[in-house]
Scaffold this active site. Structure first.
Site, PDB file in Angstrom:
ATOM      1  N   TRP A 152       0.813  -1.220   0.000  1.00 32.67           N
ATOM      2  CA  TRP A 152       0.000   0.000   0.000  1.00 32.67           C
ATOM      3  C   TRP A 152       0.847   1.272   0.000  1.00 32.67           C
ATOM      4  CZ3 TRP A 152       1.596   2.681   4.126  1.00 32.67           C
ATOM      5  CH2 TRP A 152       2.029   1.977   5.257  1.00 32.67           C
ATOM      6  N   PRO A 177      -3.375  -6.390  -5.285  1.00 36.86           N
ATOM      7  CA  PRO A 177      -3.007  -5.166  -4.563  1.00 36.86           C
ATOM      8  C   PRO A 177      -3.396  -5.238  -3.089  1.00 36.86           C
ATOM      9  CG  PRO A 177      -5.004  -4.794  -5.833  1.00 36.86           C
ATOM     10  CD  PRO A 177      -4.547  -6.195  -6.159  1.00 36.86           C
ATOM     11  N   CYS A 288      10.213   1.283   2.787  1.00 37.05           N
ATOM     12  CA  CYS A 288      11.084   0.187   3.237  1.00 37.05           C
ATOM     13  C   CYS A 288      12.553   0.588   3.271  1.00 37.05           C
ATOM     14  CB  CYS A 288      10.894  -1.031   2.338  1.00 37.05           C
ATOM     15  SG  CYS A 288      11.203  -0.694   0.600  1.00 37.05           S
ATOM     16  N   GLU A 464      15.017  -6.288  -8.241  1.00 34.95           N
ATOM     17  CA  GLU A 464      14.031  -5.669  -9.126  1.00 34.95           C
ATOM     18  C   GLU A 464      14.673  -4.467  -9.796  1.00 34.95           C
ATOM     19  OE1 GLU A 464       9.676  -6.515  -7.484  1.00 34.95           O
ATOM     20  OE2 GLU A 464      10.770  -5.156  -6.173  1.00 34.95           O
TER      21      GLU A 464
END
Length: 483
Positions: A152, A177, A288, A464
Site C-alpha cells: 500500500w 493489490p 522500506c 528488481e
C-alpha cells in the site's frame, strides 16, 4: 478522475463483480471519506484469473521482443498522459502529498520505458566448446504466468516495478493489490483495457485483509504460476516462501528494512540533515528504505540535532495530501498509528530524549502523526530493532568506525543503508563492511529503474530493476548443438 474510480475488478479482459457479491470499503486516510466499494475476490475469481493468464501466456510468449517493446511503450505513454488523474486517486486512497503522488506516477512510468528498451536486449550466449563437434548455446525464455503481490505504500510504483519486466520477458501477470490501495491498480487496469491488449495478460484480484490469505495460498499452491513477486513484511514473505515450496516456484521477495544512516564527523552536515529529512519523512516515513537508525558521530551530534530540528520545523507541514502546503500526509490506518505510538512510548519509558514533538504527540488527531526526533536510543528499545514505518527519527551517538559498522549490521534485515563522509577510503571500507544490498553514499534517493533493487539476509530474495530485473522473469535454456 472519476472515470478511473472502479467498483469492479479486472479479470481476463472483463470488469466483473465477485461471485459472492461481497465488497470492501476503500477510505481516504486523511478524511475517512469512503472512496469506493470494490469486489472482495475469492477462490472462484482467483481460478478465473489463473485460467485467463494461462491462455494469454500462450499468445504473449510468442510475440517478438520488438512487439512487446512497442506495447510497453504505449503503457508508458498512457500513464504519463493520465498522470494528474492517477496522482489524485493515489493521494486520496494512500494519503501522500499530491507532489509525491505525481512523483510516484512518473517513477512507475519510468519502469515501463526502461523495460520496453530492455525487452530488445535480452541476449543469449554462445559458449566456447571443448569439443569440436558441438556448439553450446543459451537462450532466455519467459518463465510463465506470474503473480505480483503489491504493497500500500507505493501501490503503483511497485506494481510497475513488477509488471513491466514481466511483460518485457513475455509473461502474463496477476496482480493482488493491498486492501488499503486497490483503486490505483484498477485505474492502471483501465489503461490496459483501453489499449485492448490480450485478455488475461493483466489481471487484478482485489481482496480485503481477511480474504488475502485465501487468495495468497491459492497463488502459492498453483503449479500454473511459475513466479511470485512480493513486496511487504518479512513475516508475510516467509509465509509465501513456505507455501510456494510445494511446487518449487521462483520467488522475488522485497521485504522489511532497518536502514542505518551513518554520519561521520567529516561529513557535510547540511547535506546529511537534508538527506535524512527527505528519507525519513517521505510518505510519512512509510517506506522500506527509509532511514531507521540514525548514527551520528559524537563530535557533531549536538550540532547535527540543532540543525535537524530547525529544518524539520520549517519544512514539514502535516495535513491532507490534496492541500498545496502539505509536505507530509497521514499514516495509512489506525493500526499504523498505534504501532508508531507504542514504539515511541517504549523508547521514552526507557529514557530516550524527545528533541522535537513533545507537545504535538499529546494531541494526535486521526491518522496524522507529527514529526518526532528522539536521541539517546539504545539497543534495549524496541525502536532500535523494528522498522518504524512512521515519521520518527531515532538518533544514536557513536565514536568509532568499526563499532558503528557492527551496530549497523546488528539486525536481521539488510535492505538499504546510508553513509555520509568525505573520506573516500572510508567509503570503500564501509562498502565492504556493511551487510546490505544497497548503500547510498552522501545521497538518499537510491531507487531507479536502472538499478538492481533488493536486499540480503531477511530483506528478501532477488533483485528488481536493471537488466537483472528482467532475468528474474526468465528461464535460461541450454542447447547443445551437434555439428
Amino acid at each position: 478522475m472519476k472515470q478511473f474510480i472502479k467498483d469492479k475488478t479486472f479479470i481476463n479482459g472483463q470488469w466483473i463483480e465477485s461471485s459472492n457479491g461481497q465488497k470492501f470499503l476503500v477510505k481516504n486516510p486523511a478524511t475517512g471519506e469512503i472512496l469506493a466499494e470494490v469486489p472482495c475476490c475469492g477462490e472462484i475469481e482467483t481460478d478465473l484469473a489463473i485460467e485467463g493468464a494461462k491462455k494469454a501466456q500462450k499468445i504473449w510468449e510468442k510475440t517478438t521482443a520488438s512487439e512487446r517493446s512497442e506495447v510497453i511503450l504505449e503503457i508508458y505513454s498512457n500513464i504519463l498522459k493520465k498522470k494528474d488523474d492517477l496522482a489524485e486517486i493515489l493521494t486520496r486512497e494512500q494519503g501522500k502529498p499530491l507532489s509525491e503522488a505525481k512523483g510516484e506516477i512518473e517513477f512507475a512510468a519510468s519502469f515501463f520505458k526502461w523495460f520496453a528498451e530492455e525487452a530488445r536486449r535480452s541476449y543469449g550466449k554462445t559458449i566456447p566448446s571443448a569439443q569440436k563437434n558441438c556448439r553450446y548455446l543459451t537462450v532466455k525464455k519467459p518463465i510463465g504466468v506470474c503473480a505480483a503481490i503489491t504493497p500500500w505504500n507505493f501501490p503503483i510504483g511497485m506494481l510497475a516495478r513488477k509488471i513491466a519486466p514481466a511483460l518485457a520477458a513475455g509473461c502474463s501477470v496477476i496482480i493482488k493489490p493491498a486492501e488499503q490501495t486497490p483503486l490505483i491498480s484498477l485505474a492502471f487496469a483501465q489503461i490496459i483495457d483501453d489499449l485492448k491488449l490480450i485478455p488475461g495478460l493483466v489481471n487484478i484480484l482485489t481482496t480485503d485483509n481477511e480474504t488475502t490469505p485465501v487468495v495468497g495460498k491459492l497463488l502459492c499452491l498453483s503449479s500454473d504460476i511459475r513466479l511470485i513477486s512480493f513486496t511487504g513484511s518479512t513475516d508475510t514473505g516467509k509465509w509465501i516462501y513456505r507455501h510456494s515450496s510445494e511446487n518449487i516456484k521462483k520467488l522475488s521477495l522485497e521485504l522489511g528494512g532497518n536502514a542505518p544512516f551513518i554520519v561521520f564527523d567529516d561529513a557535510d552536515i547540511s547535506l546529511a540533515v537534508q538527506g535524512l529529512i527527505n528519507s525519513r519523512f517521505r510518505n510519512a516515513g512509510q517506506t522500506c528504505v527509509s532511514a531507521n537508525r540514525i548514527f551520528i558521530h559524537k563530535d557533531i551530534h549536538d550540532k547535527f540535532i540543532a540543525e535537524l530540528k530547525d529544518k524539520v520545523k520549517k519544512q514539514i507541514k502535516v495535513g491532507n495530501g490534496l492541500d498545496k502546503e502539505t509536505t507530509m500526509g497521514p499514516l495509512i490506518d489506525e493500526k499504523a498509528v498505534e504501532k508508531v505510538r507504542n514504539l515511541l512510548d517504549d523508547a521514552l519509558a526507557k529514557k530516550a530524549v524527545i528533541e522535537l514533538g513533545k507537545e504535538d504527540i499529546r494531541d494526535i488527531k486521526g491518522q496524522f502523526f507529527p514529526p518526532v526526533i528522539l536521541s539517546g536510543i539504545t539497543p534495549k528499545m524496541d525502536i532500535y530493532h523494528q522498522e518504524i514505518f512512521g515519521p520518527v527519527i531515532s538518533i544514536i551517538k557513536f565514536s568509532e568506525e568499526n563499532a558503528v559498522v557492527d551496530e549497523a549490521n546488528d539486525t536481521k534485515s539488510g535492505l538499504a543503508s546510508y553513509i555520509y563522509t568525505n573520506d573516500i577510503k572510508r567509503v570503500s571500507r564501509l562498502s565492504d563492511g556493511l551487510a546490505y544490498g544497497m548503500i547510498g553514499v552522501n545521497y538518499h534517493a537510491i531507487s531507479a529503474p536502472e538499478i538492481p533493487f533488493g536486499g540480503v539476509k531477511e530483506s528478501g530474495l532477488g533483485r528488481e530493476g536493471g537488466d537483472i530485473g528482467l532475468e528474474e522473469y526468465q528461464d535460461i535454456q541450454y542447447i547443445c548443438l551437434g555439428i
